[in-house]
Design an enzyme around this catalytic site. Structure first.
Site, mmCIF file in Angstrom:
data_model
loop_
_atom_site.group_PDB
_atom_site.id
_atom_site.type_symbol
_atom_site.label_atom_id
_atom_site.label_comp_id
_atom_site.label_asym_id
_atom_site.label_seq_id
_atom_site.Cartn_x
_atom_site.Cartn_y
_atom_site.Cartn_z
ATOM 1 N N HIS A 191 -7.491 -5.360 -0.376
ATOM 2 C CA HIS A 191 -6.303 -4.529 -0.153
ATOM 3 C C HIS A 191 -5.475 -5.038 1.023
ATOM 4 C CE1 HIS A 191 -4.023 -0.805 -0.721
ATOM 5 N NE2 HIS A 191 -4.016 -0.654 0.590
ATOM 6 N N SER A 221 0.827 -1.201 0.000
ATOM 7 C CA SER A 221 0.000 0.000 0.000
ATOM 8 C C SER A 221 0.870 1.263 0.000
ATOM 9 C CB SER A 221 -0.954 -0.033 1.197
ATOM 10 O OG SER A 221 -1.918 0.981 1.114
#
Length: 382
Positions: free
Chosen positions: A374, A169
């Site tokens: 994610h 991320s």
């Protein structure tokens, strides 16, 4: 008068010392946790050129390995995260342990201001005035200052010339910042980079609620700093470091006090924390600066990947342009693999493919499981 001054100075010293003790105990507990699971572990600290004391956690080899030179891999966490998240799933599934068992010398970084790097040579993050300066940083500062400081240290300590980089991320974001702004450094020090849901381009940002909130990012950032809210952290909820965090109400304390619950909701923390709240316990949320979230909000609003927006007049002075310059990914020539998934709420496939096309030595790899999210790169056993 002298006695009063002495008391003030002593109180300040004790306050800083107490905070350092907290940081030291957190780091030591994590090291002991790694050792208790059968791995060697070391704590290293490096001071950045602007005074932040960063902690690196090292696993020099696997359970069945032996001391000696081996390829170095540097692993970097995402927004509001920490090195400990790469250990969360334990020896069988956690990526840090898997890498160590696969023959790598594993170094896990921690950005300035998170729970393991919440120290500075002169600023006290708990002081009402000094915290405004301490937390005045964005992920650009992490990429341009923290990353090279930690990478240089790891390479110097191991005697290696290059290392492999893994970023999740925001850990991918800061790599893109460093590699685009200082490609010569990156080519010299980084052999390859694997970005797991590495956030950069945001023209097609997929999650509508956060996209809508981003329209008010700059306003909320100004409001927060005016209220003295510059750190996003969850430590205030814990009665003690050893307790399990209760999920209900976790985000209410993101600004250090339930009094600011509404502000936590306004800046989108419930959305950012949604996936992480399914965990049975979150004993080591990393924390971040409010400015980091505001910088992402600026980029989401503008559908861009560019530097901090000060406003037209200050931009003109700082950048010699009314708008902040974009990060030029064509300058990223490191061997990069961008791993992405279709169920990621903060990274769209179109943007990933566009970034891969912009970088000369980059390939995109789609995760085969369409429901992969994610956070699953860190928290999913599959």
């Amino acid at each position: 008068m002298e006695a009063r001054v002495l008391v003030v100075v002593l109180a300040a010293v004790l306050s800083v010392s107490a905070q350092n003790d907290v940081g030291e105990s957190r780091n030591n507990r994590l090291i002991e946790r790694i050792k208790s699971q059968g791995y060697p572990a070391e704590l290293h600290q490096v001071t950045t050129k602007d005074g932040y004391v960063l902690s690196l956690h090292r696993i020099p080899h696997g359970r069945d390995g032996s001391p000696g030179p081996r390829p170095v891999v540097f692993v970097m966490h995402g927004l509001m995260s920490a090195s400990s998240h790469f250990l969360h799933l334990g020896p069988e599934y956690a990526i840090a342990y898997n890498l160590a068992d696969a023959g790598y010398d594993v170094w896990m970084g921690n950005q300035r201001g998170n729970r393991y790097s919440r120290e500075h040579v002169s600023l006290n993050p708990n002081d009402a005035k000094e915290k405004l300066e301490f937390f005045d940083y964005s992920w650009e500062d992490v990429g341009t200052i923290d990353l090279p400081a930690m990478i240089d240290y790891a390479l110097a300590f191991t005697g290696q010339e290059k290392l492999h980089y893994i970023g999740h991320s925001q850990g991918g974001t800061v790599f893109l910042v460093l590699a685009s702004m200082d490609p010569e450094y990156s080519n010299k020090k980084i052999a390859s980079a694997h970005l797991m849901a590495g956030v950069g381009y945001m023209e097609n940002f997929p999650f509508a609620p956060l996209r809508k909130l981003s329209d008010y990012g700059s306003i909320l950032y100004a409001l927060g700093t005016r209220m003295g809210i510059v750190e996003i952290s969850f430590d205030a909820l814990r009665r003690s470091e050893s307790q399990t965090v209760e999920q209900d109400g976790l985000v209410d304390y993101c600004a250090g006090d339930e009094e600011y619950k509404a502000f936590c909701e306004m800046i989108g923390v419930p959305y950012l924390m949604a996936d992480r709240l399914i965990l049975p316990a979150i004993p080591e949320m990393g924390g971040s600066s409010l400015k980091q979230i505001a910088h992402f909000a600026q980029n989401i609003k503008d559908g861009s990947f560019r530097r901090w927006d000060y406003g037209p007049l200050t931009n003109l002075r700082v950048y010699r342009s009314l708008t902040p310059p974009s990060f030029d990914l064509s300058k990223v020539t490191v061997d990069v693999t961008m791993h992405y998934s279709l169920s990621d709420i903060v990274l769209h496939e179109i943007d990933v493919l566009a970034m891969a096309a912009a970088m000369p030595n980059t390939k995109a790899r789609k995760i085969e499981k369409d429901t992969f999210r994610h956070e699953d790169y860190i928290f999913s056993k599959d």
